[in-house]
Design a protein around this motif. Structure first.
Motif, PDB file in Angstrom:
ATOM      1  N   GLU A 583      33.191  47.721  28.275  1.00  0.00           N
ATOM      2  CA  GLU A 583      32.420  47.190  29.539  1.00  0.00           C
ATOM      3  C   GLU A 583      33.225  46.393  30.550  1.00  0.00           C
ATOM      4  OE1 GLU A 583      30.198  44.445  26.946  1.00  0.00           O
ATOM      5  OE2 GLU A 583      28.877  46.095  26.274  1.00  0.00           O
ATOM      6  N   MET A 584      34.470  46.348  30.226  1.00  0.00           N
ATOM      7  CA  MET A 584      35.606  45.779  31.105  1.00  0.00           C
ATOM      8  C   MET A 584      35.441  46.480  32.562  1.00  0.00           C
ATOM      9  SD  MET A 584      36.988  43.200  29.864  1.00  0.00           S
ATOM     10  CE  MET A 584      38.381  42.850  30.919  1.00  0.00           C
ATOM     11  N   CYS A 585      35.203  47.880  32.388  1.00  0.00           N
ATOM     12  CA  CYS A 585      34.846  48.502  33.599  1.00  0.00           C
ATOM     13  C   CYS A 585      33.710  47.905  34.487  1.00  0.00           C
ATOM     14  CB  CYS A 585      34.667  49.875  33.365  1.00  0.00           C
ATOM     15  SG  CYS A 585      33.869  50.691  34.919  1.00  0.00           S
ATOM     16  N   ASN A 586      34.144  47.413  35.613  1.00  0.00           N
ATOM     17  CA  ASN A 586      32.959  46.815  36.542  1.00  0.00           C
ATOM     18  C   ASN A 586      32.684  47.753  37.678  1.00  0.00           C
ATOM     19  OD1 ASN A 586      35.046  46.709  38.502  1.00  0.00           O
ATOM     20  ND2 ASN A 586      35.178  44.496  38.386  1.00  0.00           N
ATOM     21  N   ASN A 587      33.032  49.009  37.598  1.00  0.00           N
ATOM     22  CA  ASN A 587      32.546  50.177  38.389  1.00  0.00           C
ATOM     23  C   ASN A 587      32.984  50.013  39.848  1.00  0.00           C
ATOM     24  OD1 ASN A 587      30.335  52.020  37.612  1.00  0.00           O
ATOM     25  ND2 ASN A 587      30.313  50.514  36.012  1.00  0.00           N
ATOM     26  N   ASN A 588      34.053  49.336  40.207  1.00  0.00           N
ATOM     27  CA  ASN A 588      34.650  48.897  41.228  1.00  0.00           C
ATOM     28  C   ASN A 588      35.336  50.131  42.021  1.00  0.00           C
ATOM     29  OD1 ASN A 588      37.662  49.024  40.866  1.00  0.00           O
ATOM     30  ND2 ASN A 588      37.099  47.400  39.357  1.00  0.00           N
ATOM     31  N   GLY A 589      35.455  51.261  41.279  1.00  0.00           N
ATOM     32  CA  GLY A 589      35.987  52.334  41.776  1.00  0.00           C
ATOM     33  C   GLY A 589      37.365  52.784  42.024  1.00  0.00           C
ATOM     34  N   HIS A 590      38.255  51.658  41.797  1.00  0.00           N
ATOM     35  CA  HIS A 590      39.715  51.677  42.085  1.00  0.00           C
ATOM     36  C   HIS A 590      40.273  52.972  41.384  1.00  0.00           C
ATOM     37  CE1 HIS A 590      43.064  50.026  43.582  1.00  0.00           C
ATOM     38  NE2 HIS A 590      44.021  50.473  42.379  1.00  0.00           N
ATOM     39  N   CYS A 591      39.724  53.519  40.323  1.00  0.00           N
ATOM     40  CA  CYS A 591      40.398  54.929  39.918  1.00  0.00           C
ATOM     41  C   CYS A 591      40.019  56.230  40.600  1.00  0.00           C
ATOM     42  CB  CYS A 591      39.889  54.947  38.515  1.00  0.00           C
ATOM     43  SG  CYS A 591      38.015  54.769  38.268  1.00  0.00           S
ATOM     44  N   ARG A 592      39.404  55.939  41.624  1.00  0.00           N
ATOM     45  CA  ARG A 592      39.132  57.100  42.504  1.00  0.00           C
ATOM     46  C   ARG A 592      40.107  57.115  43.695  1.00  0.00           C
ATOM     47  NH1 ARG A 592      33.574  58.849  42.972  1.00  0.00           N
ATOM     48  NH2 ARG A 592      33.758  59.438  45.130  1.00  0.00           N
ATOM     49  N   THR A 598      49.223  56.767  39.418  1.00  0.00           N
ATOM     50  CA  THR A 598      49.133  58.227  38.568  1.00  0.00           C
ATOM     51  C   THR A 598      47.382  58.108  38.312  1.00  0.00           C
ATOM     52  OG1 THR A 598      51.065  57.714  37.603  1.00  0.00           O
ATOM     53  CG2 THR A 598      49.438  59.183  36.387  1.00  0.00           C
ATOM     54  N   MET A 599      46.936  57.143  38.135  1.00  0.00           N
ATOM     55  CA  MET A 599      45.417  57.227  37.741  1.00  0.00           C
ATOM     56  C   MET A 599      44.581  57.720  39.051  1.00  0.00           C
ATOM     57  SD  MET A 599      43.042  53.723  37.349  1.00  0.00           S
ATOM     58  CE  MET A 599      43.262  52.972  38.835  1.00  0.00           C
ATOM     59  N   CYS A 600      43.601  58.785  38.728  1.00  0.00           N
ATOM     60  CA  CYS A 600      43.128  59.425  37.460  1.00  0.00           C
ATOM     61  C   CYS A 600      43.695  60.762  37.582  1.00  0.00           C
ATOM     62  CB  CYS A 600      41.823  59.004  36.847  1.00  0.00           C
ATOM     63  SG  CYS A 600      41.277  59.844  35.641  1.00  0.00           S
TER      64      CYS A 600
HETATM   65  S1  SF4 Z   1      39.442  50.903  38.068  1.00  0.00           S
HETATM   66 FE1  SF4 Z   1      38.165  52.561  37.292  1.00  0.00          FE
HETATM   67  S2  SF4 Z   1      37.723  52.178  35.086  1.00  0.00           S
HETATM   68 FE2  SF4 Z   1      38.940  50.497  36.028  1.00  0.00          FE
HETATM   69  S3  SF4 Z   1      37.317  48.873  36.448  1.00  0.00           S
HETATM   70 FE3  SF4 Z   1      37.444  50.110  38.391  1.00  0.00          FE
HETATM   71  S4  SF4 Z   1      35.955  51.477  38.178  1.00  0.00           S
HETATM   72 FE4  SF4 Z   1      36.199  50.943  35.937  1.00  0.00          FE
END
Ligand code: SF4
Ligand SMILES: Cc1cc2nc3c(=O)[nH]c(=O)nc-3n(C[C@H](O)[C@H](O)[C@H](O)COP(=O)(O)OP(=O)(O)OC[C@H]3O[C@@H](n4cnc5c(N)ncnc54)[C@H](O)[C@@H]3O)c2cc1C
Ligand code: SF4
Length: 1020
Positions: A583-592, A598-600
């Motif tokens: 649940e630490m994922c708050n859906n901010n989308g930084h991994c896109r 490196t991510m993702c």
């Molecule tokens: S970077 Fe991706 S995995 Fe991390 S909190 Fe944001 S949306 Fe969730």
């Protein structure tokens, strides 16, 4: 109401039949599109991922035919729930993202809506232009989504919001026709008719518009009815003309579906200087903003004490944030303001920064400004500021900072009063606000910590009521940046009154009479605190789970005022902390993201939400909370849905470091795999990979067997047969077996491995001593690397201990009888064999702890093995011993650089005859161990090391060998690593990871070397 019903099969087949892109109706896929970065969740009925405009036209036609609502989507990073809905979601971000045209002379561009802002700006750079609505989510936010929300960047003071920078929009209307929205005077057809209609409304309501529209630039609520009677501080157009596209900007997908957008570009500022004002009082910071803006900065951004402290405690941000402080070692200031000046020449900007200094002195705040003329430092600091919300979100526990009054905008002269009054409101409700962002335009972000599963909704309502009173008192805008969505929709009437609300409804009806587009947003929204829309409603329950790793560090609750967390394990999670970690994922989308870092890697290749850290975290969250279609009593981690989401995760650990809230998917993959494999069993390939440390010693000792096994790499038919039996791809070469392994052959003329054995006490006596870990890969396949490391360490005068089994251990397992080598358990973890990994890693930790406790460095060569000691070993229940070992564990280069810096290391190195290209292993990057490698290589004269900006090499342990993954593996390598190697045919290529070297070899036929070998080769 949110519902989990999917599209009826006949409609989904109709879509499938006519669409070239994807149509997703399964529960996990819909679940991955049920959230944005808000507190809300609504399952869509289906998801279309179009290939092109024709797909969207078809989807809209099918939706219209069956009266199915449509929700256009970009990056899904909205904070108010506007990108959630019981609708057919159409995701533009995967393929509908072309730059259609750039006209450098006119400084305009035309783009498709799915294009990400940073990608546009990267392309515009060569023209000396940029699109200046610089939202913090620039790496994820799409132009369509930005226009949908009327987004605003940090530099809106100078450039305005989206509405000020969109010149035209071509959009599909609800009846399917395409209309061009642009200059009203030149418009025609339906766009003109709609414009005339809105003009009639606006003229009729002119007095109300003038009375009710706030006079601040930052007002994004409702529709822009004021295009005909402008109320914004900054006019929508320079010449006062009316642009009908501005009606669509901020419409949150409720009026029309954007097909393309024409944008106004700006010259890219050539120079920037940052002045960072340190304040010991938050009130003074707020009060100063109105004076600072008079100096003509492009941005004035706030970072408050809580956020500075959080950044100081985050290894990725510590150094950067401290570079902004007057006293980097001193106490944290109450606030800092980042004041940016930009222009064509550097010198005048320095003068303006000096003027800032003078201004602060005049205000009685002398010596409070840190001047930052250096562009690289500025960039890093902006990254920290942009990561602000995410840093706050890294708070563990159920209480989270919640967006609902986070972007109210007030005139600058009231900013100090407003913020202190709202701070009192927070404390009245037992919470606290952390303030940051756009002081320049009176839009400060603040998110009180609320627990939405418990009393969060009631508190949210009460605070929102009181905040609205303040906004009214100071004549501000309640919705000033992030949009209305589910969170602020109900406040539109409050802001504008009933007559304008009715007019907005009439606009919606004129554009979209059948309520096809994103219903329930802007018009007829639900109550903000209707918990049936929440992602974590009060009835949210976790399925009890017995975990194999120790997740107790996440199993905590927090105090919303002090932000202190309770003791590990006390959080009450039935999944023992695993669900809270998810649940630490708050859906901010930084991994896109696609830029540095490196991510993702899997998302970079597939661009599928399923193969994104966020998609995985959402899948796991839905699984452990019973929201996927699992059978009753089924372990939620053993389902196909979870398997599919985790399948392309290469365990690179990038998210552990780069996800701003620290979502650690690699660790979650170990947990998932251990559950999945326990239920479904291990394959032959799993066993071959996992037990490599077990059988490698035996293979190497049987005369002739290594040579026999190596034939597979030369005879395709054998490789094919092996593929058929083991699912190890025939396209891949396998590591070369050898009989002269590290353990079999003498190390040098002076010694064999047996002579590198010292007790902790003996080693402690030495002035220069080190423990050198010999791992399976280097020992059995590339022992030159170990020899080179020994050569370098000895040349520098170190006494070396190499961990080797003694008889006490050698009775325990078969491989240990055959091998002296300890094992870190990495290969077992990769196969989900946590118990086996624990047994081996535990023995290694036991052996190393006495050395670590005596302060002796533990040095490794293979990043994936070494960092197991710093990572997984800490969640295996080994206690303090593991902590001691983790603190002393380092890669060879980290150790040597530390020793060099402390004056202990002197290496006599001859000049290189070629430059060096360095590729960092993912785990090395995840633990910030790339910089030391470059620093070390710089000690070799003429080496001129260059870092390859690459994500994961794609090999990732066994991943790149697997028949079903080899294509993706190669695609990952081709993203940047292999092209960079090919472009430098005359360089040394250095890579510490055995998998990385293998991938480079297979993809370019070049031999990459371990850093130890480059160093050894250059010893004088
Ligand atoms: S970077 Fe991706 S995995 Fe991390 S909190 Fe944001 S949306 Fe969730
Ligand atoms: C950490 C964080 C920081 C943020 N910082 C900022 C900031 O600095 N400034 C700011 O303004 N916002 C900010 N936001 C909010 C958000 O990132 C922005 O609003 C962003 O522009 C949304 O882009 P998106 O592609 O994710 O849009 P989405 O969320 O996908 O969509 C946004 C809206 O646009 C509509 N839409 C999307 N595509 C179309 C289309 N083709 N036709 C019609 N409508 C469409 C959607 O239906 C939705 O209503 C932040 C969010 C987060 C999580
Ligand atoms: S470990 Fe790597 S591949 Fe897996 S989710 Fe994280 S960043 Fe993506």
């Amino acid at each position: 109401m949110p519902t989990k019903t999917a599209l009826p099969p006949e409609i989904s087949s109709q879509l499938q039949k006519h669409i070239r892109g994807q149509v997703l109706t399964d529960t996990p896929s819909r679940g991955r599109y049920a959230t944005d970065a808000s507190i809300y969740q609504q399952f869509p009925v289906g998801v279309v991922i179009p290939e092109d405009a024709a797909d969207i036209e078809t989807a809209l036609a099918v939706a219209r035919e069956h009266s199915i609502p449509v929700l256009p989507r970009g990056g899904g990073t909205s904070q108010c729930g506007q990108t959630t809905g019981v609708a057919l979601v159409i995701d533009n971000s995967k393929a509908f993202r072309k730059i259609l045209q750039v006209d450098p002379a006119k400084a305009t561009a035309e783009v498709e809506p799915g294009l990400v802002l940073d990608h546009l700006n990267a392309n515009l750079k060569k023209h000396g232009l940029w699109y200046p609505v610089d939202v913090s989510t620039g790496g994820q936010a799409t132009i369509g989504g930005m226009a949908g929300n009327n987004s605003c960047g940090s530099r809106s003071l100078a450039y305005g919001n989206m509405v000020h920078n969109v010149l035209g929009i071509d959009a599909w209307l609800a009846d399917g026709q395409l209309a061009q929205f642009g200059n009203y005077g030149q418009s025609s057809g339906t766009a003109k008719q709609l414009g005339d209609f809105v003009k009639g409304l606006a003229n009729r309501l002119q007095p109300e518009i003038e009375a009710m529209f706030p006079k601040v630039m930052r007002r994004v609520a409702g529709y822009n009815l004021d295009v005909f009677h402008p109320q914004s501080e900054l006019p929508y157009t320079k010449d006062g003309s009316v642009n009908l596209a501005h009606l669509l900007v901020g419409s949150e997908g409720t009026l029309a579906y954007f097909k393309s957008l024409q944008l106004k570009l700006a010259p890219l500022p050539q120079h920037k200087v940052l002045g960072i004002v340190n304040f010991s009082s938050f009130y003074r910071a707020m009060d100063s903003a109105q004076h600072i803006v008079k100096l003509g900065p492009t941005a004035v951004e706030l970072v408050d004490r809580t956020m500075i402290d959080l950044a100081r405690h985050n290894p990725s941000f510590k150094k950067t944030i401290e570079s902004a402080l007057i006293d980097a070692a001193g106490p944290t200031p109450e606030a800092i303001l980042l004041v940016e000046f930009s222009g064509e020449a550097h010198a005048p900007l320095l003068e303006r920064a000096a003027a800032l200094n003078e201004l602060m002195s005049d205000l009685g705040l002398a010596n409070t400004v840190v001047s930052m003329p250096d562009a690289a430092l500025q960039k890093n600091l902006w990254e920290v500021r942009k990561a602000g919300l995410n840093i706050m979100m890294s708070l563990k526990g159920d209480g989270k900072p919640v967006s609902f009054i986070e972007d109210c905008a007030v005139p600058l002269e009231h900013l100090a009063e407003y913020t202190s009054a709202l701070t009192e409101v927070f404390s009245k409700y037992g919470s606290r606000g952390t303030w940051y962002a756009h002081a320049s335009v009176g839009t400060l972000h603040v998110r009180p910590i609320l627990d939405m599963r418990r009393d969060g909704a009631q508190k949210m309502r009460a605070m929102a009521e009181e905040a609205s009173e303040l906004v009214r008192r100071y004549k501000g805008a309640y919705s000033g940046e992030h949009g209305d969505g589910l969170c602020r929709g109900e406040w539109i009437t409050w802001q504008f009154g009933p007559k304008i609300t009715d007019a907005l409804r009439e606009i919606k009806h004129a554009f979209d009479p059948d309520n096809l587009f994103n219903p329930g947003k802007i018009i007829d929204p639900p109550k903000m605190d209707d918990s049936s829309y929440f992602r974590f409603p009060p009835e949210y329950k976790i399925i009890p789970l017995k975990t194999n790793l120790d997740w107790s560090a996440w199993n905590v609750q927090n105090n919303p005022v002090t932000e202190e967390t309770s003791a590990p394990g006390s959080g009450g999670d039935p999944a023992l902390g695993f669900s809270k970690a998810v649940e630490m994922c708050n859906n901010n989308g930084h991994c896109r993201k696609f830029d540095a870092g490196t991510m993702c890697p899997s998302y970079r290749v597939t661009r599928d939400e399923k193969h994104l850290t966020r998609g995985r975290a959402n899948t796991l969250r839905l699984a452990v909370s019973g929201q996927l279609d699992a059978a009753p009593g089924e372990d939620p981690l053993t389902t196909t849905a979870v398997k599919e989401a985790m399948d392309l995760c290469v365990s690179c650990k990038a998210c552990r470091r780069e996800c701003p809230t620290g979502v650690d998917m690699a660790k979650m993959k170990v947990e998932y795999l251990s559950h999945y494999k326990k239920r479904h069993g291990h394959t032959l390939r799993d066993r071959l990979v996992a037990h490599l440390p077990h059988y490698a010693p035996m293979v190497s000792r049987i005369p002739g067997l290594p040579a026999l096994l190596n034939i597979r790499n030369r005879i395709p038919a054998i490789a094919k047969l092996q593929e058929w039996i083991t699912n190890i791809s025939a396209e891949r070469t396998l590591p070369i077996w050898r009989s002269d392994t590290f353990w079999n052959a003498p190390i040098d003329s002076a010694a064999s491995a047996a002579q590198y054995r010292f007790t902790p006490e003996q080693l402690q006596e030495e002035s220069k001593a080190v423990v050198l870990l010999v791992d399976t890969f280097n020992a059995y396949f590339e022992n030159e690397n170990v020899h080179a490391a020994i050569q370098v360490l000895r040349a520098a005068g170190y006494q070396i201990h190499i961990p080797q089994m003694d008889t006490a251990y050698s009775a325990s397992t078969t491989e240990q009888k055959c091998s002296k080598q300890f094992c870190c358990g990495r290969t077992y973890l990769a196969a989900g064999m946590v118990d086996e990994a624990k047994a081996r890693l535990g023995a290694l930790v036991d052996h190393l702890a006495p050395y670590a406790e005596r302060g002796i460095a533990i040095v490794g060569l293979e990043p994936s093995c070494l960092f197991t000691l710093k990572d997984e070993a800490l969640v295996m229940g080994f206690g303090q011993k593991a902590v001691a070992v983790s603190q002393k564990a380092q890669l060879l280069e980290e150790f040597l650089v530390d020793e060099f810096k402390s004056g202990k290391l002197k290496l006599n190195l001859k000049p290189a005859d070629r430059s060096v290209l360095f590729h960092g292993h993912c785990h090395q990057k995840a633990f910030a161990a790339v910089a030391p490698a470059l620093e070390l290589l710089q000690l070799i004269p003429n080496a001129n090391p260059t870092l390859i900006e690459s994500s994961c090499c794609g090999m990732a342990g066994s991943f790149g060998y697997e028949v079903e993954h080899i294509t993706v593996s190669k695609q990952m390598a081709e993203l940047s690593l292999l092209p960079a190697v090919r472009l430098a045919p005359d360089s040394w290529v250095v890579a510490d990871g055995t998998s990385c070297r293998h991938q480079i070899h297979d993809g370019t036929q070049r031999e990459a070397l371990h850093i130890a070998r480059i160093l050894a080769a250059h010893l004088q």
